[in-house]
Design a protein around this motif. Structure first.
Motif, PDB file in Angstrom:
ATOM      1  N   ILE A   6     -31.191 -57.592 -29.995  1.00 61.11           N
ATOM      2  CA  ILE A   6     -30.225 -56.709 -29.942  1.00 61.11           C
ATOM      3  C   ILE A   6     -28.941 -57.201 -30.489  1.00 61.11           C
ATOM      4  CG2 ILE A   6     -28.971 -55.250 -28.043  1.00 61.11           C
ATOM      5  CD1 ILE A   6     -30.926 -55.887 -26.172  1.00 61.11           C
ATOM      6  N   ALA A   7     -28.378 -56.494 -31.644  1.00 65.05           N
ATOM      7  CA  ALA A   7     -27.470 -57.113 -32.311  1.00 65.05           C
ATOM      8  C   ALA A   7     -26.033 -56.996 -31.882  1.00 65.05           C
ATOM      9  CB  ALA A   7     -27.596 -56.852 -33.987  1.00 65.05           C
ATOM     10  N   GLU A   8     -25.843 -55.627 -31.477  1.00 62.75           N
ATOM     11  CA  GLU A   8     -24.545 -55.372 -30.743  1.00 62.75           C
ATOM     12  C   GLU A   8     -25.183 -54.066 -29.794  1.00 62.75           C
ATOM     13  OE1 GLU A   8     -22.643 -52.475 -34.008  1.00 62.75           O
ATOM     14  OE2 GLU A   8     -22.760 -54.752 -34.536  1.00 62.75           O
ATOM     15  N   PRO A   9     -24.066 -53.336 -29.048  1.00 64.31           N
ATOM     16  CA  PRO A   9     -24.478 -52.284 -28.193  1.00 64.31           C
ATOM     17  C   PRO A   9     -24.974 -51.204 -29.020  1.00 64.31           C
ATOM     18  CG  PRO A   9     -22.468 -53.012 -27.418  1.00 64.31           C
ATOM     19  CD  PRO A   9     -22.744 -53.777 -28.879  1.00 64.31           C
ATOM     20  N   LYS A  10     -26.453 -50.838 -28.470  1.00 57.46           N
ATOM     21  CA  LYS A  10     -27.137 -49.567 -29.242  1.00 57.46           C
ATOM     22  C   LYS A  10     -27.573 -50.010 -30.564  1.00 57.46           C
ATOM     23  CE  LYS A  10     -26.561 -45.387 -27.605  1.00 57.46           C
ATOM     24  NZ  LYS A  10     -26.113 -44.209 -27.549  1.00 57.46           N
ATOM     25  N   THR A  11     -27.855 -51.228 -30.994  1.00 56.23           N
ATOM     26  CA  THR A  11     -28.155 -51.609 -32.174  1.00 56.23           C
ATOM     27  C   THR A  11     -29.414 -52.624 -32.087  1.00 56.23           C
ATOM     28  OG1 THR A  11     -25.930 -51.011 -33.067  1.00 56.23           O
ATOM     29  CG2 THR A  11     -27.502 -52.415 -34.631  1.00 56.23           C
ATOM     30  N   ILE A  42     -32.438 -52.325 -20.734  1.00 55.08           N
ATOM     31  CA  ILE A  42     -31.805 -50.947 -21.135  1.00 55.08           C
ATOM     32  C   ILE A  42     -30.361 -51.305 -20.838  1.00 55.08           C
ATOM     33  CG2 ILE A  42     -31.485 -48.723 -20.329  1.00 55.08           C
ATOM     34  CD1 ILE A  42     -34.141 -49.212 -21.683  1.00 55.08           C
ATOM     35  N   SER A  43     -29.706 -51.862 -19.960  1.00 49.12           N
ATOM     36  CA  SER A  43     -28.300 -52.035 -19.897  1.00 49.12           C
ATOM     37  C   SER A  43     -27.930 -53.048 -20.712  1.00 49.12           C
ATOM     38  CB  SER A  43     -28.187 -52.888 -18.471  1.00 49.12           C
ATOM     39  OG  SER A  43     -28.264 -51.698 -17.309  1.00 49.12           O
ATOM     40  N   CYS A  44     -28.671 -53.959 -21.353  1.00 49.03           N
ATOM     41  CA  CYS A  44     -28.109 -55.018 -22.273  1.00 49.03           C
ATOM     42  C   CYS A  44     -27.918 -54.110 -23.547  1.00 49.03           C
ATOM     43  CB  CYS A  44     -29.161 -56.089 -22.421  1.00 49.03           C
ATOM     44  SG  CYS A  44     -29.242 -57.268 -21.032  1.00 49.03           S
ATOM     45  N   TYR A  45     -29.082 -53.247 -24.085  1.00 44.52           N
ATOM     46  CA  TYR A  45     -29.003 -52.529 -25.084  1.00 44.52           C
ATOM     47  C   TYR A  45     -27.613 -51.634 -25.021  1.00 44.52           C
ATOM     48  CZ  TYR A  45     -30.557 -48.793 -28.227  1.00 44.52           C
ATOM     49  OH  TYR A  45     -30.591 -47.832 -29.274  1.00 44.52           O
ATOM     50  N   LEU A  46     -27.357 -51.031 -23.901  1.00 43.56           N
ATOM     51  CA  LEU A  46     -26.271 -50.024 -23.898  1.00 43.56           C
ATOM     52  C   LEU A  46     -25.013 -50.982 -23.831  1.00 43.56           C
ATOM     53  CD1 LEU A  46     -27.813 -47.451 -21.423  1.00 43.56           C
ATOM     54  CD2 LEU A  46     -27.690 -47.210 -23.959  1.00 43.56           C
ATOM     55  N   GLY A  47     -25.014 -52.252 -23.811  1.00 46.18           N
ATOM     56  CA  GLY A  47     -23.701 -52.885 -23.457  1.00 46.18           C
ATOM     57  C   GLY A  47     -23.181 -52.845 -21.987  1.00 46.18           C
TER      58      GLY A  47
END
Length: 346
Positions: A6-11, A42-47
């Protein structure tokens, strides 16, 4: 070696990383076969997760195979199938010295605070591996989620009731953590109600767990009428909020019977506020539940092996490693009705 970050939120980004070195004393080299996708991922991915830094390789719900072990390792051997206890505690702080390794002051959760298992192989403390050569990799990847629910249920401790009658327990939020809590609440003999704002999740609970005391939250106050109906106006001795939603968490106190216990297992970065009389009037006990303890993993593996916990309904969605970048976004969408998505790495 393959990995997804997970490079940055939603990426999400597919990357190549160096293969791990040989395991040293107390370590094991493991191959990832399955990774469960949970609300934390999911929360990590969404930031939105408070303990996550970018970039990071996720993956803490894991079914792995032991490839090699370091000096002094006796609890596992190459070829063993294991679940991973992802909480890397220091063993020295106040919490660790008092048996609360889940609350270690220096805790590092793999896949959240350090790189995790969404890669071909990685090194891990051998003591954090829990063996079952009877369970599938799918089942082993579910153990950590179940452990969160196991610990949350233990914190609330529903059961036969102080005065002989069964406790009536309410679980709010029928995502994976709420379902995991439900698995263990059922084992206590307590009467159980569940609440969610998603009718499909309530249908899932009725069909797979036989729970008829369901409450659809519409936000119009009708849930209070349903609670009064289900409890004869008494409300609940134990309420567990697994939503991570500040509004739900704040209002959960309204569902407690006098001397009841409220457990927060969901996490939010926002303030949770309520008027003090809501807590004081029923002489309520407010509890938090964080992570899980090593014995929880051993217990869960035994329960699944014995058939006391049926994991068959849990996995509703699957994807392959090569399809993660295309499929992951869909797991975040409420309309996809994901209970548990699993990533197959081999």
């Amino acid at each position: 070696m393959r990995a997804i970050q997970i490079a940055e939120p939603k990426t999400l980004k597919r990357i190549e990383i160096d293969a791990p070195a040989s395991p040293t004393a107390g370590q094991a080299l493991v191959k990832t076969h399955r990774m469960g996708v949970c609300g934390t991922d999911i929360s990590c991915y969404l930031g939105k997760f408070p303990f996550f830094d970018f970039p990071r390789i996720p993956g803490h719900e894991l079914g792995v195979e032991v490839i090699a072990v370091g000096e002094g390792v006796t609890n596992i051997k190459p070829g063993d199938r294991c679940s991973v206890e992802p909480y890397m505690n220091c063993g020295k702080c106040y919490a660790c010295r008092h048996g609360a390794m889940n609350c270690c002051q220096n805790l590092k959760v793999i896949g959240v605070m350090t790189d995790g298992g969404l890669c071909d192989s990685f090194l891990v403390r051998a003591a954090k591996l829990h063996v079952s050569n009877k369970l599938s990799y799918d089942q082993l990847a579910l153990v950590e989620t179940l452990a969160i629910g196991c610990h949350a249920n233990d914190r609330g401790a529903p059961g036969s009731g102080e005065f002989g009658a069964k406790d009536h327990a309410l679980i709010i939020g029928m995502g994976p953590i709420g379902l995991a809590t439900l698995e263990f609440a059922k084992l206590t003999g307590a009467t159980i109600s569940v609440m969610d704002m998603n009718e499909a999740r309530l249908d899932f609970v009725r069909q797979n767990y036989g729970i008829e005391n369901t409450i659809l939250f519409r936000g119009d106050g009708s849930e209070m009428e349903r609670i009064a109906e289900l409890t004869d106006g008494d409300k609940y001795q134990v309420v567990t909020d697994a939503t991570g939603n500040k509004h739900s968490m704040a209002s959960a106190l309204n569902h407690l019977a006098p001397t009841g216990r409220l457990v927060y297992v969901g996490i939010t970065t926002e303030e949770v506020s309520f008027k003090h009389p809501t807590l004081h009037r029923p002489e309520a006990t407010l509890l938090a539940s964080r992570n899980a303890l090593p014995p929880d993993f051993t217990r869960i593996i035994s329960l699944i092996e014995e058939g006391a916990i049926n994991t068959d309904p849990w996995i509703t969605h699957r994807t392959q490693f090569d399809s993660v970048l295309d499929d992951f976004e869909s797991f975040t969408e409420p309309d996809s009705n994901v209970i548990k998505a699993v990533i197959e790495l081999s």
